[in-house]
Design an enzyme around this catalytic site. Structure first.
Site, PDB file in Angstrom:
ATOM      1  N   ASN A 195      -6.376   3.403  15.404  1.00 44.09           N
ATOM      2  CA  ASN A 195      -6.370   3.973  14.054  1.00 44.09           C
ATOM      3  C   ASN A 195      -7.325   3.262  13.096  1.00 44.09           C
ATOM      4  O   ASN A 195      -8.004   3.904  12.314  1.00 44.09           O
ATOM      5  CB  ASN A 195      -4.956   3.923  13.465  1.00 44.09           C
ATOM      6  CG  ASN A 195      -3.953   4.659  14.324  1.00 44.09           C
ATOM      7  OD1 ASN A 195      -4.273   5.673  14.934  1.00 44.09           O
ATOM      8  ND2 ASN A 195      -2.738   4.147  14.372  1.00 44.09           N
ATOM      9  N   GLU A 204       0.838  -1.204   0.000  1.00 45.65           N
ATOM     10  CA  GLU A 204       0.000   0.000   0.000  1.00 45.65           C
ATOM     11  C   GLU A 204       0.872   1.253   0.000  1.00 45.65           C
ATOM     12  O   GLU A 204       0.701   2.152  -0.809  1.00 45.65           O
ATOM     13  CB  GLU A 204      -0.867   0.062   1.263  1.00 45.65           C
ATOM     14  CG  GLU A 204      -1.868  -1.014   1.438  1.00 45.65           C
ATOM     15  CD  GLU A 204      -2.471  -0.928   2.822  1.00 45.65           C
ATOM     16  OE1 GLU A 204      -3.699  -1.155   2.915  1.00 45.65           O
ATOM     17  OE2 GLU A 204      -1.769  -0.637   3.803  1.00 45.65           O
TER      18      GLU A 204
END
Length: 504
Positions: free
Chosen positions: A380, A290
């Protein structure tokens, strides 16, 4: 000053201020904004929207979707202005995190490959406005992203209106780095024709009808730098354990000498561990991930990595200046894709990736908690770790064995929140050692994890727990009355250690 950035002449009269562009966003709307791990994020219009909400003093609440986390305190500003009603799929801002944990903002924690899939299927409602940072708009009206693609392409395609932020601080050399491929509709979707990380299967820009572009805003602000810390003694030990493990796998014919493509999650531990491969006896491997972090460019510079594919480039301030100052040197070895491609299960399985992600904690059976402190408080989000771990050929989770000065053990009897269950976890590793869990039953896993991965001050405590659990029997033995006692003790006393041991 921006003619070379807006090459479609018919769109130049769309240039306006951030405040004017923000007027297109109204209470109750669903908004998609570019940005993936602080890279390529929309920087001006969201802040203008927050300022407008503060000044007007009337309800202006939106659902905000992004690729991943944003920089420039955008989430903080929107939270403080009470603009965020719902947020997805990932965030890292402390102010927003506190609001989420107070129940003031509804946070939807999603696998990063799924958000636009759900939008495309109309499972999240209609997207009203997309705000996309771009380095340029081509002669044909194509939007050229900056340092991330993330969900930007699908947001632009699916939204009713698009606001483009042309960022003069982002180098024009980024143009040509992107490969925009959008899957077709289910159930008759064609295969994703990506066989090697270096394959290009799409277009270099996001193509949408001109009339959808409602406004163009000129900005001049670099990405927020990465906040990752350099490697330390513990992360170096973790890297050493992994390198030894890979050498063992190669020696026994379970991995090729040229390693399969690697994926590494965002953050200090994953970045530091990957950087440790600069001195490893592996060459000419590829990265399919990513986020391309500092370690990616360390490996490119060292000649270890031949090609890197990602959804964003997120760098420290010094690395950002160096890489973007000489981007031509890296161009032929980089590509940026939509996150639904970088995280696509079909491609991850086809490439046989090695996936390295960070755990908040894991338990003695290999279940991993990536998101919730104490099982209740969001940190998160799961990010893309689930996309990769479930489909990788080797799914690895790394963490330091303790936190908070030794008051917290990262290996616990039972995780109070499970993001990655034992079926999707192949290897766990701390600075203490590594446990290869493949092919092991739960009881075998527990013995190996306690022996290899647990910090010495917690090792006997876990052995005591496991011995007691065995008396209860079962495929996966637990003492339910004691399974979360460590977390309760941390809540009540500030340490997982028993009082006598903590005092000592």
């Amino acid at each position: 000053m921006y003619e070379d950035r807006i090459r479609c002449h018919s769109l130049r009269d769309k240039v306006t201020s951030a405040a004017e562009a923000a007027l297109a966003i109204h209470d109750g709307m669903r908004v998609g904004a570019s940005g993936f791990t602080r890279a390529g994020d929309a920087k001006a219009v969201p802040l203008a929207l927050a300022e407008r909400a503060r000044q007007e003093g009337k309800p202006l609440r939106i659902t905000l979707m992004t690729g991943a986390s944003l920089g420039h305190d955008v989430d903080r500003a929107l939270t403080e202005a009470h603009v965020l009603e719902r947020r997805l799929p990932f965030q890292v801002d402390k102010t927003l995190r506190d609001a989420i944990n107070r129940g003031e903002v509804m946070f939807v924690d999603q696998h990063l490959s799924e958000t636009v899939e759900m939008l495309r299927a109309n499972q999240l409602g209609k997207l009203d406005v997309a705000i996309i940072e771009a380095v340029a708009i081509t002669e044909s009206g194509g939007i050229v992203p900056t340092t991330s693609v993330g969900n930007s392409a699908s947001f632009a395609i699916l939204a009713d209106k698009v606001i483009v932020e042309i960022n003069l601080a982002q180098p024009l050399a980024l143009e040509g780095l992107h490969d925009i491929w959008i899957p077709g509709l289910r159930p008759n979707r064609e295969p994703l024709p990506l066989v090697y990380p270096r394959d290009r299967v799409g277009t270099p820009a996001i193509e949408i009808p001109h009339e959808k572009i409602a406004a163009i805003v000129i900005t001049d602000k670099p990405d927020s730098p990465s906040t990752v810390l350099p490697a330390d003694a513990e992360t170096s030990l973790i890297a050493g354990h992994l390198i030894e493990f890979f050498q063992h796998e190669v020696a026994h014919g379970r991995m090729p000498r040229r390693l399969p493509p690697l994926q590494a999650g965002i953050g200090t531990i994953a970045n530091a561990v990957l950087a440790g491969f600069v001195d490893a006896p592996f060459d000419e491997f590829e990265i399919y991930s990513e986020v391309l972090q500092d370690s990616t460019f360390d490996l490119l510079d060292a000649g270890k990595v031949t090609f890197a594919s990602g959804a964003s480039i997120t760098l420290s301030a010094a690395r950002q200046a160096q890489v973007f100052g000489e981007l031509e040197r890296y161009r032929s070895r980089l590509v940026l894709r939509p996150q639904e491609v970088s995280n696509h299960p079909e491609v991850i399985r086809r490439l046989g990736l090695i996936a390295l992600n960070t755990a908040l904690e894991f338990d003695i059976y290999g279940n991993v908690n990536s998101t919730h402190v104490g099982g209740t408080h969001m940190m998160n989000g799961i990010g893309g770790s689930g996309d990769f771990s479930r489909n990788a050929s080797c799914a690895i989770f790394a963490t330091k064995s303790t936190a908070k000065g030794g008051c917290v053990s990262s290996v616990v009897p039972m995780v109070p929140h499970c993001d990655h269950n034992e079926h999707d976890v192949d290897v766990v590793v701390t600075e203490q050692g590594l446990a290869d869990l493949r092919g092991l039953a739960p009881r075998e896993r527990a013995t190996l994890i306690i022996q290899n991965c647990v910090h010495p001050q917690y090792r006997e405590l876990l052995r005591d727990y496991y011995r007691d659990a065995l008396r209860s029997g079962g495929q996966t033995p637990h003492r339910l009355e004691e399974a979360f006692a460590w977390h309760a003790r941390l809540r009540d006393t500030g340490s997982m250690l028993p009082a006598a041991q903590a005092a000592a």
